[in-house]
Write a protein that holds these residues in place. Sequence first.
Motif, PDB file in Angstrom:
ATOM      1  N   MET A 123       0.351   3.663  -3.372  1.00 32.12           N
ATOM      2  CA  MET A 123      -0.382   4.906  -3.181  1.00 32.12           C
ATOM      3  C   MET A 123       0.191   6.071  -3.991  1.00 32.12           C
ATOM      4  SD  MET A 123      -3.111   5.260  -1.880  1.00 32.12           S
ATOM      5  CE  MET A 123      -4.191   6.134  -0.864  1.00 32.12           C
ATOM      6  N   PRO A 124       1.486   6.353  -3.967  1.00 30.07           N
ATOM      7  CA  PRO A 124       1.994   7.461  -4.796  1.00 30.07           C
ATOM      8  C   PRO A 124       1.775   7.232  -6.293  1.00 30.07           C
ATOM      9  CG  PRO A 124       3.607   6.865  -3.140  1.00 30.07           C
ATOM     10  CD  PRO A 124       2.517   5.835  -3.093  1.00 30.07           C
ATOM     11  N   PHE A 151      -0.813   5.712  -7.719  1.00 28.80           N
ATOM     12  CA  PHE A 151      -2.201   6.052  -8.029  1.00 28.80           C
ATOM     13  C   PHE A 151      -2.440   7.552  -7.955  1.00 28.80           C
ATOM     14  CE2 PHE A 151      -2.905   1.558  -6.654  1.00 28.80           C
ATOM     15  CZ  PHE A 151      -3.256   1.098  -7.901  1.00 28.80           C
ATOM     16  N   ASN A 152      -1.753   8.243  -7.038  1.00 31.24           N
ATOM     17  CA  ASN A 152      -1.876   9.704  -6.964  1.00 31.24           C
ATOM     18  C   ASN A 152      -1.332  10.358  -8.228  1.00 31.24           C
ATOM     19  OD1 ASN A 152      -3.043   9.600  -4.461  1.00 31.24           O
ATOM     20  ND2 ASN A 152      -1.137   9.980  -3.343  1.00 31.24           N
ATOM     21  N   ASP A 208       0.815  -1.210   0.000  1.00 34.17           N
ATOM     22  CA  ASP A 208       0.000   0.000   0.000  1.00 34.17           C
ATOM     23  C   ASP A 208       0.847   1.257   0.000  1.00 34.17           C
ATOM     24  OD1 ASP A 208      -2.322  -1.441  -0.011  1.00 34.17           O
ATOM     25  OD2 ASP A 208      -2.486  -1.497   2.164  1.00 34.17           O
ATOM     26  N   MET A 209       1.961   1.247   0.683  1.00 39.02           N
ATOM     27  CA  MET A 209       2.824   2.420   0.755  1.00 39.02           C
ATOM     28  C   MET A 209       3.496   2.687  -0.592  1.00 39.02           C
ATOM     29  SD  MET A 209       4.444   1.898   4.525  1.00 39.02           S
ATOM     30  CE  MET A 209       5.460   3.342   4.410  1.00 39.02           C
TER      31      MET A 209
END
Length: 72
Positions: A7-8, A10-11, A3-4
Amino acid sequence: MFDMIAMPFFNIILLFGIGIFGTLFWIWMLIDCITKETDRSNERLIWIIVIVFTHLLGAILYFILRKNKRNR
């Protein structure tokens, strides 16, 4: 851990998509203004200048203030 890392990514994809959408909308409003706006007292030229220099904000203003009134 996944997840870490994900996440960037997908951002970045989300921001890239918003940027592409904003640019396409800007081009659409600019073309609409050039081809369909009447040339009464230089309104077309003024709207082109507003759209070009204020980018997305100008395109949104044109869409809300002019295009909807013209369609009625």
